[in-house]
Design a protein around this motif. Structure first.
Motif, PDB file in Angstrom:
ATOM      1  N   PHE A   1       0.868  -1.183   0.000  1.00  0.00           N
ATOM      2  CA  PHE A   1       0.000   0.000   0.000  1.00  0.00           C
ATOM      3  C   PHE A   1       0.898   1.225   0.000  1.00  0.00           C
ATOM      4  CE2 PHE A   1      -3.186   2.635   2.693  1.00  0.00           C
ATOM      5  CZ  PHE A   1      -3.748   3.184   1.552  1.00  0.00           C
ATOM      6  N   PHE A   2       0.762   2.051  -1.050  1.00  0.00           N
ATOM      7  CA  PHE A   2       1.573   3.272  -1.168  1.00  0.00           C
ATOM      8  C   PHE A   2       0.699   4.450  -0.807  1.00  0.00           C
ATOM      9  CE2 PHE A   2       4.150   6.340  -3.860  1.00  0.00           C
ATOM     10  CZ  PHE A   2       5.305   6.218  -3.097  1.00  0.00           C
ATOM     11  N   VAL A   3       1.073   5.150   0.266  1.00  0.00           N
ATOM     12  CA  VAL A   3       0.172   6.129   0.861  1.00  0.00           C
ATOM     13  C   VAL A   3       1.000   7.235   1.512  1.00  0.00           C
ATOM     14  CG1 VAL A   3       0.051   4.937   3.095  1.00  0.00           C
ATOM     15  CG2 VAL A   3      -1.943   6.262   2.289  1.00  0.00           C
ATOM     16  N   ASP A   4       0.345   8.261   2.029  1.00  0.00           N
ATOM     17  CA  ASP A   4       1.080   9.324   2.703  1.00  0.00           C
ATOM     18  C   ASP A   4       1.797   8.771   3.939  1.00  0.00           C
ATOM     19  OD1 ASP A   4      -0.576  10.276   5.342  1.00  0.00           O
ATOM     20  OD2 ASP A   4      -1.923   9.553   3.779  1.00  0.00           O
ATOM     21  N   ASN A   5       2.920   9.402   4.258  1.00  0.00           N
ATOM     22  CA  ASN A   5       3.808   8.912   5.300  1.00  0.00           C
ATOM     23  C   ASN A   5       3.143   8.840   6.676  1.00  0.00           C
ATOM     24  OD1 ASN A   5       7.399   9.400   5.270  1.00  0.00           O
ATOM     25  ND2 ASN A   5       6.197   8.003   6.507  1.00  0.00           N
ATOM     26  N   VAL A   6       2.305   9.827   6.976  1.00  0.00           N
ATOM     27  CA  VAL A   6       1.627   9.834   8.273  1.00  0.00           C
ATOM     28  C   VAL A   6       0.716   8.620   8.397  1.00  0.00           C
ATOM     29  CG1 VAL A   6      -0.042  11.046   9.716  1.00  0.00           C
ATOM     30  CG2 VAL A   6       1.763  12.332   8.579  1.00  0.00           C
ATOM     31  N   THR A   7      -0.113   8.384   7.391  1.00  0.00           N
ATOM     32  CA  THR A   7      -1.020   7.233   7.414  1.00  0.00           C
ATOM     33  C   THR A   7      -0.235   5.936   7.518  1.00  0.00           C
ATOM     34  OG1 THR A   7      -2.720   8.389   6.136  1.00  0.00           O
ATOM     35  CG2 THR A   7      -2.777   5.979   6.108  1.00  0.00           C
ATOM     36  N   ALA A   8       0.878   5.855   6.792  1.00  0.00           N
ATOM     37  CA  ALA A   8       1.691   4.635   6.821  1.00  0.00           C
ATOM     38  C   ALA A   8       2.202   4.342   8.225  1.00  0.00           C
ATOM     39  CB  ALA A   8       2.866   4.787   5.854  1.00  0.00           C
ATOM     40  N   ARG A   9       2.706   5.361   8.898  1.00  0.00           N
ATOM     41  CA  ARG A   9       3.241   5.144  10.246  1.00  0.00           C
ATOM     42  C   ARG A   9       2.146   4.838  11.263  1.00  0.00           C
ATOM     43  NH1 ARG A   9       8.827   7.659  12.214  1.00  0.00           N
ATOM     44  NH2 ARG A   9      10.045   7.342  10.314  1.00  0.00           N
ATOM     45  N   VAL A  10       1.015   5.509  11.131  1.00  0.00           N
ATOM     46  CA  VAL A  10      -0.103   5.235  12.034  1.00  0.00           C
ATOM     47  C   VAL A  10      -0.587   3.804  11.837  1.00  0.00           C
ATOM     48  CG1 VAL A  10      -2.499   5.801  12.562  1.00  0.00           C
ATOM     49  CG2 VAL A  10      -0.826   7.642  12.232  1.00  0.00           C
ATOM     50  N   MET A  11      -0.711   3.380  10.586  1.00  0.00           N
ATOM     51  CA  MET A  11      -1.167   2.023  10.301  1.00  0.00           C
ATOM     52  C   MET A  11      -0.201   0.992  10.870  1.00  0.00           C
ATOM     53  SD  MET A  11      -1.950   0.255   6.575  1.00  0.00           S
ATOM     54  CE  MET A  11      -3.293   1.398   6.233  1.00  0.00           C
ATOM     55  N   ALA A  12       1.106   1.187  10.664  1.00  0.00           N
ATOM     56  CA  ALA A  12       2.093   0.231  11.156  1.00  0.00           C
ATOM     57  C   ALA A  12       2.130   0.197  12.678  1.00  0.00           C
ATOM     58  CB  ALA A  12       3.468   0.576  10.600  1.00  0.00           C
ATOM     59  N   ALA A  13       1.879   1.360  13.323  1.00  0.00           N
ATOM     60  CA  ALA A  13       1.889   1.411  14.787  1.00  0.00           C
ATOM     61  C   ALA A  13       0.696   0.660  15.378  1.00  0.00           C
ATOM     62  CB  ALA A  13       1.871   2.865  15.254  1.00  0.00           C
ATOM     63  N   ARG A  14      -0.398   0.648  14.647  1.00  0.00           N
ATOM     64  CA  ARG A  14      -1.620   0.045  15.158  1.00  0.00           C
ATOM     65  C   ARG A  14      -1.829  -1.407  14.713  1.00  0.00           C
ATOM     66  NH1 ARG A  14      -5.732   5.208  14.033  1.00  0.00           N
ATOM     67  NH2 ARG A  14      -4.911   6.562  15.703  1.00  0.00           N
ATOM     68  N   ASN A  15      -1.168  -1.802  13.641  1.00  0.00           N
ATOM     69  CA  ASN A  15      -1.392  -3.130  13.069  1.00  0.00           C
ATOM     70  C   ASN A  15      -0.070  -3.887  13.023  1.00  0.00           C
ATOM     71  OD1 ASN A  15      -1.933  -5.387  11.521  1.00  0.00           O
ATOM     72  ND2 ASN A  15      -3.163  -4.289   9.994  1.00  0.00           N
ATOM     73  N   PRO A  16       0.124  -4.880  13.892  1.00  0.00           N
ATOM     74  CA  PRO A  16       1.398  -5.608  13.935  1.00  0.00           C
ATOM     75  C   PRO A  16       1.642  -6.484  12.709  1.00  0.00           C
ATOM     76  CG  PRO A  16      -0.219  -6.659  15.363  1.00  0.00           C
ATOM     77  CD  PRO A  16      -0.837  -5.373  14.899  1.00  0.00           C
ATOM     78  N   ASN A  17       0.635  -6.620  11.851  1.00  0.00           N
ATOM     79  CA  ASN A  17       0.764  -7.484  10.676  1.00  0.00           C
ATOM     80  C   ASN A  17       1.293  -6.755   9.444  1.00  0.00           C
ATOM     81  OD1 ASN A  17      -0.337  -9.791  12.049  1.00  0.00           O
ATOM     82  ND2 ASN A  17      -2.362  -8.867  11.810  1.00  0.00           N
ATOM     83  N   VAL A  18       1.561  -5.444   9.582  1.00  0.00           N
ATOM     84  CA  VAL A  18       2.116  -4.683   8.463  1.00  0.00           C
ATOM     85  C   VAL A  18       3.293  -3.860   8.960  1.00  0.00           C
ATOM     86  CG1 VAL A  18      -0.159  -4.556   7.352  1.00  0.00           C
ATOM     87  CG2 VAL A  18       0.635  -2.643   8.772  1.00  0.00           C
ATOM     88  N   SER A  19       4.117  -3.379   8.023  1.00  0.00           N
ATOM     89  CA  SER A  19       5.277  -2.577   8.388  1.00  0.00           C
ATOM     90  C   SER A  19       5.589  -1.606   7.255  1.00  0.00           C
ATOM     91  CB  SER A  19       6.493  -3.459   8.672  1.00  0.00           C
ATOM     92  OG  SER A  19       6.842  -4.201   7.512  1.00  0.00           O
ATOM     93  N   VAL A  20       6.357  -0.568   7.591  1.00  0.00           N
ATOM     94  CA  VAL A  20       6.763   0.420   6.596  1.00  0.00           C
ATOM     95  C   VAL A  20       8.047  -0.071   5.937  1.00  0.00           C
ATOM     96  CG1 VAL A  20       7.483   2.793   6.179  1.00  0.00           C
ATOM     97  CG2 VAL A  20       5.686   2.309   7.868  1.00  0.00           C
ATOM     98  N   ALA A  21       7.979  -0.315   4.624  1.00  0.00           N
ATOM     99  CA  ALA A  21       9.124  -0.848   3.888  1.00  0.00           C
ATOM    100  C   ALA A  21      10.033   0.253   3.355  1.00  0.00           C
ATOM    101  CB  ALA A  21       8.636  -1.722   2.726  1.00  0.00           C
TER     102      ALA A  21
END
Length: 308
Positions: free
Chosen positions: A158-178
Motif C-alpha cells: 500500500f503506497f500512501v502518505d507517510n503519516v497514514t503509513a506510520r499510524v497504520m504500522a503502529a496500530r497493526n502488527p501485521n504490516v510494516s513500513v518498507a
C-alpha cells in the motif's frame, strides 16, 4: 495588511512551514494577512484562482505542467516540500526488503487527490530499473477505503502518505513500513505555490516575494528547533495524529531535506518533469523557466541575506 489567500489541496505535515509562518506571525511581519481554505474536491483550487478568491494555490507542480498549452497557464513561484511525503507499507516484516520484491506483486495506490501518487511510484520503480508493467496496480479508489481493504487482505503493498503509513504500522502488527520516500525517493518539488500566469502583476510579484520571505523564515525556524520543543504546536495543528508520530516524522523531515528553501529545486524539477512526461500528462518535459518564476524566491533570499 494585504490579503493573501491560499487555496490548498490538503492539510498536511509537509506543509508545516506555512503553518508555522502563520502561527508565529512571519506573514504579518511582511504585511500579509494570509488565510487558507481546503476545498473539496481538490481541483476547485483552480476555480478559486479563476474567480479571484485566492492569490495562490498550493499543490503539485504537475498541475501547472499538465495545463500548459492546453488551457489556462499557471506559474509556480515557491515550493514548500522538497521530498515526496509518501511511504510503502507491506504485509509482515520489512526486514531484508528490496525494491525488486515488488515485481509481480499488487500495489494499492492512494488516489482521489490527483495523479501524483501513481506518477511518483512508477517513476521510483523506473529509477530502480523496474518496469512498472511488471507490477499490478489498484489505484482508482479513495485512500481511506484502500487502507481498510489492504488491512483486510487486498494486495501486497500500500503506497500512501507517510503519516497514514506510520499510524497504520503502529496500530497493526501485521504490516510494516518498507520504504519512506523522504529517505529513499530523492529530491522533487512535491508541493508548490502557483498562480494564473496572466494575473501576475508587479504588485502580485511583490506580495509573492514577501510571502517567500516569511516562508523561508519559517523553514529556518523549523530546521533549528527539534520537534519535541514544539510538540504542543504540532498537536494543535494535527489533533487527530498521535503526537509521538508527529515528532518522529517532523524530525525525519528536518534531517532529510523535506524543507530547504522556498526556491523551486531545478534539479528536482527536471527529474519530476521526466516522471510527468513518462506518465503521459505532458508530451515532453518542460524547461524550468516555462513553469517556474524563481524571481520572488530569489529576491526574498537576497533580502534575507542583506538583513543578516
Amino acid at each position: 495588511m494585504e490579503r493573501f489567500h491560499v487555496t490548498a489541496t490538503g492539510h498536511s505535515l509537509n506543509y508545516l512551514p506555512e503553518y508555522i509562518a502563520q502561527r508565529h506571525g512571519f506573514f504579518k511581519e511582511q504585511g500579509l494577512n494570509v488565510s487558507v481554505t481546503v476545498p473539496a474536491p481538490w481541483d476547485l483550487v483552480l476555480d478559486d484562482l479563476a474567480a479571484g478568491r485566492a492569490e495562490a494555490a498550493l499543490g503539485g507542480i504537475w498541475v501547472p505542467s499538465m495545463y500548459r498549452g492546453r488551457g489556462t497557464s499557471y506559474t509556480a513561484f515557491a515550493q514548500v516540500s522538497n521530498r515526496a511525503p509518501l511511504a510503502l507499507v507491506k504485509r509482515g516484516s520489512s526486514e531484508g526488503f528490496k525494491v525488486s520484491d515488488i515485481m509481480g506483486r499488487t500495489v494499492l495506490l492512494k488516489s482521489g487527490n490527483g495523479a501524483s501518487v501513481g506518477l511518483f511510484f512508477k517513476m521510483m520503480l523506473r529509477d530502480n530499473g523496474i518496469n512498472p508493467n511488471s507490477v499490478n496496480f489498484v489505484q482508482d479508489l479513495d485512500g481511506a477505503m484502500l487502507g481498510k481493504l489492504f488491512q483486510g487482505g487486498m494486495g501486497d503493498y500500500f503506497f500512501v502518505d507517510n503519516v497514514t503509513a506510520r499510524v497504520m504500522a503502529a496500530r497493526n502488527p501485521n504490516v510494516s513500513v518498507a520504504m519512506e520516500m523522504v529517505t529513499d525517493g530523492g529530491e522533487i518539488p512535491w508541493s508548490v505555490y502557483y498562480r494564473e500566469t496572466e494575473a501576475t502583476t508587479p504588485g502580485v510579484l511583490d506580495a509573492q516575494k514577501r510571502f517567500c520571505v516569511a516562508l523561508g523564515k519559517a523553514i529556518d525556524w523549523i530546521l533549528h528547533n527539534d520537534a519535541e520543543s514544539f510538540q504542543d504546536e504540532l498537536a494543535q495543528i494535527f489533533p487527530k495524529i498521535p503526537v509521538d508520530i508527529l515528532i518522529a516524522l517532523t524530525n525525519l523531515y528536518r534531517s532529510k531535506d523535506m524543507w530547504t528553501t522556498p526556491t523551486v529545486s531545478r534539479k528536482g524539477f527536471e527529474r519530476w518533469q521526466k516522471g510527468i512526461a513518462d506518465g503521459l500528462l505532458v508530451e515532453k518535459p518542460f524547461c524550468y523557466e516555462a513553469i517556474v518564476n524563481n524571481g520572488p524566491a530569489s529576491e526574498a533570499r537576497s533580502r534575507e541575506l542583506l538583513q543578516v
